[in-house]
Write a protein that holds these residues in place. Structure first.
Motif, PDB file in Angstrom:
ATOM      1  N   HIS A   1     -24.811 -46.757 -17.285  1.00  0.00           N
ATOM      2  CA  HIS A   1     -25.182 -48.001 -17.955  1.00  0.00           C
ATOM      3  C   HIS A   1     -25.252 -49.175 -16.978  1.00  0.00           C
ATOM      4  CE1 HIS A   1     -24.384 -45.539 -21.425  1.00  0.00           C
ATOM      5  NE2 HIS A   1     -23.113 -45.418 -21.063  1.00  0.00           N
ATOM      6  N   GLY A   2     -25.687 -48.902 -15.746  1.00  0.00           N
ATOM      7  CA  GLY A   2     -25.860 -49.960 -14.761  1.00  0.00           C
ATOM      8  C   GLY A   2     -24.597 -50.474 -14.112  1.00  0.00           C
ATOM      9  N   ARG A   3     -23.493 -49.755 -14.274  1.00  0.00           N
ATOM     10  CA  ARG A   3     -22.240 -50.180 -13.646  1.00  0.00           C
ATOM     11  C   ARG A   3     -21.413 -48.966 -13.254  1.00  0.00           C
ATOM     12  NH1 ARG A   3     -17.724 -50.867 -17.567  1.00  0.00           N
ATOM     13  NH2 ARG A   3     -18.423 -49.894 -19.479  1.00  0.00           N
ATOM     14  N   ASP A   4     -20.448 -49.196 -12.381  1.00  0.00           N
ATOM     15  CA  ASP A   4     -19.519 -48.139 -11.996  1.00  0.00           C
ATOM     16  C   ASP A   4     -18.349 -48.145 -12.965  1.00  0.00           C
ATOM     17  OD1 ASP A   4     -20.924 -47.192  -9.854  1.00  0.00           O
ATOM     18  OD2 ASP A   4     -19.834 -48.370  -8.377  1.00  0.00           O
ATOM     19  N   ILE A   5     -17.969 -46.959 -13.411  1.00  0.00           N
ATOM     20  CA  ILE A   5     -16.827 -46.804 -14.304  1.00  0.00           C
ATOM     21  C   ILE A   5     -15.733 -46.078 -13.516  1.00  0.00           C
ATOM     22  CG2 ILE A   5     -15.977 -45.818 -16.452  1.00  0.00           C
ATOM     23  CD1 ILE A   5     -18.905 -45.922 -17.464  1.00  0.00           C
ATOM     24  N   PRO A   6     -14.634 -46.784 -13.197  1.00  0.00           N
ATOM     25  CA  PRO A   6     -13.557 -46.150 -12.433  1.00  0.00           C
ATOM     26  C   PRO A   6     -12.574 -45.426 -13.347  1.00  0.00           C
ATOM     27  CG  PRO A   6     -13.072 -48.454 -12.741  1.00  0.00           C
ATOM     28  CD  PRO A   6     -14.414 -48.206 -13.394  1.00  0.00           C
ATOM     29  N   PHE A   7     -11.898 -44.456 -12.780  1.00  0.00           N
ATOM     30  CA  PHE A   7     -10.857 -43.716 -13.495  1.00  0.00           C
ATOM     31  C   PHE A   7      -9.572 -43.824 -12.688  1.00  0.00           C
ATOM     32  CE2 PHE A   7     -14.809 -42.045 -14.915  1.00  0.00           C
ATOM     33  CZ  PHE A   7     -14.624 -41.732 -16.243  1.00  0.00           C
ATOM     34  N   ASP A   8      -8.470 -44.168 -13.358  1.00  0.00           N
ATOM     35  CA  ASP A   8      -7.208 -44.297 -12.654  1.00  0.00           C
ATOM     36  C   ASP A   8      -6.542 -42.931 -12.482  1.00  0.00           C
ATOM     37  OD1 ASP A   8      -5.778 -43.650 -14.999  1.00  0.00           O
ATOM     38  OD2 ASP A   8      -5.488 -45.752 -15.531  1.00  0.00           O
ATOM     39  N   ARG A   9      -5.480 -42.919 -11.705  1.00  0.00           N
ATOM     40  CA  ARG A   9      -4.805 -41.665 -11.338  1.00  0.00           C
ATOM     41  C   ARG A   9      -4.327 -40.870 -12.559  1.00  0.00           C
ATOM     42  NH1 ARG A   9      -3.171 -40.154  -6.326  1.00  0.00           N
ATOM     43  NH2 ARG A   9      -1.611 -38.527  -6.224  1.00  0.00           N
ATOM     44  N   ASP A  10      -3.783 -41.565 -13.564  1.00  0.00           N
ATOM     45  CA  ASP A  10      -3.313 -40.862 -14.765  1.00  0.00           C
ATOM     46  C   ASP A  10      -4.466 -40.175 -15.489  1.00  0.00           C
ATOM     47  OD1 ASP A  10      -0.701 -41.655 -14.298  1.00  0.00           O
ATOM     48  OD2 ASP A  10      -0.814 -43.363 -15.660  1.00  0.00           O
ATOM     49  N   ASN A  11      -5.588 -40.851 -15.592  1.00  0.00           N
ATOM     50  CA  ASN A  11      -6.731 -40.263 -16.278  1.00  0.00           C
ATOM     51  C   ASN A  11      -7.381 -39.154 -15.460  1.00  0.00           C
ATOM     52  OD1 ASN A  11      -6.265 -41.950 -18.427  1.00  0.00           O
ATOM     53  ND2 ASN A  11      -7.786 -43.444 -17.815  1.00  0.00           N
ATOM     54  N   ILE A  12      -7.346 -39.271 -14.143  1.00  0.00           N
ATOM     55  CA  ILE A  12      -7.837 -38.188 -13.287  1.00  0.00           C
ATOM     56  C   ILE A  12      -6.973 -36.946 -13.507  1.00  0.00           C
ATOM     57  CG2 ILE A  12      -8.146 -37.413 -10.910  1.00  0.00           C
ATOM     58  CD1 ILE A  12      -8.809 -40.370 -10.216  1.00  0.00           C
ATOM     59  N   ALA A  13      -5.675 -37.139 -13.602  1.00  0.00           N
ATOM     60  CA  ALA A  13      -4.764 -36.007 -13.856  1.00  0.00           C
ATOM     61  C   ALA A  13      -5.098 -35.345 -15.197  1.00  0.00           C
ATOM     62  CB  ALA A  13      -3.304 -36.478 -13.841  1.00  0.00           C
ATOM     63  N   LYS A  14      -5.412 -36.143 -16.222  1.00  0.00           N
ATOM     64  CA  LYS A  14      -5.794 -35.572 -17.517  1.00  0.00           C
ATOM     65  C   LYS A  14      -7.101 -34.803 -17.402  1.00  0.00           C
ATOM     66  CE  LYS A  14      -3.487 -39.125 -20.228  1.00  0.00           C
ATOM     67  NZ  LYS A  14      -3.651 -40.294 -21.105  1.00  0.00           N
ATOM     68  N   LEU A  15      -8.050 -35.318 -16.636  1.00  0.00           N
ATOM     69  CA  LEU A  15      -9.315 -34.602 -16.438  1.00  0.00           C
ATOM     70  C   LEU A  15      -9.068 -33.277 -15.729  1.00  0.00           C
ATOM     71  CD1 LEU A  15     -11.572 -37.597 -15.341  1.00  0.00           C
ATOM     72  CD2 LEU A  15     -11.828 -36.243 -17.450  1.00  0.00           C
ATOM     73  N   MET A  16      -8.145 -33.270 -14.777  1.00  0.00           N
ATOM     74  CA  MET A  16      -7.850 -32.046 -14.015  1.00  0.00           C
ATOM     75  C   MET A  16      -7.174 -30.986 -14.889  1.00  0.00           C
ATOM     76  SD  MET A  16      -6.778 -33.716 -10.360  1.00  0.00           S
ATOM     77  CE  MET A  16      -6.461 -32.161  -9.543  1.00  0.00           C
ATOM     78  N   ARG A  17      -6.468 -31.412 -15.932  1.00  0.00           N
ATOM     79  CA  ARG A  17      -5.807 -30.436 -16.828  1.00  0.00           C
ATOM     80  C   ARG A  17      -6.750 -29.875 -17.893  1.00  0.00           C
ATOM     81  NH1 ARG A  17      -1.543 -34.294 -16.391  1.00  0.00           N
ATOM     82  NH2 ARG A  17      -2.178 -35.242 -18.360  1.00  0.00           N
ATOM     83  N   GLU A  18      -7.875 -30.545 -18.093  1.00  0.00           N
ATOM     84  CA  GLU A  18      -8.827 -30.090 -19.126  1.00  0.00           C
ATOM     85  C   GLU A  18      -9.513 -28.802 -18.648  1.00  0.00           C
ATOM     86  OE1 GLU A  18     -10.739 -30.133 -22.727  1.00  0.00           O
ATOM     87  OE2 GLU A  18      -9.123 -31.457 -22.099  1.00  0.00           O
ATOM     88  N   PRO A  19      -9.494 -27.760 -19.474  1.00  0.00           N
ATOM     89  CA  PRO A  19     -10.128 -26.492 -19.056  1.00  0.00           C
ATOM     90  C   PRO A  19     -11.634 -26.583 -18.957  1.00  0.00           C
ATOM     91  CG  PRO A  19      -9.122 -26.298 -21.239  1.00  0.00           C
ATOM     92  CD  PRO A  19      -8.871 -27.680 -20.747  1.00  0.00           C
TER      93      PRO A  19
END
Length: 80
Positions: free
Chosen positions: A62-80
């Protein structure tokens, strides 16, 4: 991202977007890499040993960068 962050929903919405990761391994070593999809980027992070000191993950949408913090990256890594 909010405290109600859902990794499953994030993959459904942004999973096919190009994703850039910046990894800080120590005070002297930083690596930036862009992947064709968010899943590819997360799979790359899962292979790190040891885990980098800092990780910045963001997608362009959508024309911008969307950052993800460390906690949310950890949640993404746990998602199968």
């Amino acid at each position: 991202m909010s405290e109600n962050f859902s990794a499953k929903e994030t993959f459904a919405i942004y999973g096919e977007r190009a994703t850039t990761i910046t990894c800080v391994r120590d005070a002297y070593s930083t690596e930036e890499k862009t992947f064709p999809t968010m899943r590819d980027a997360i799979d790359y992070l899962k292979a790190f040993d040891p885990v980098p000191v800092a990780i910045v993950l963001h997608i362009s949408a959508h024309g911008r960068d969307i950052p993800f913090d460390r906690d949310n990256i950890a949640k993404l890594m746990r998602e199968p």
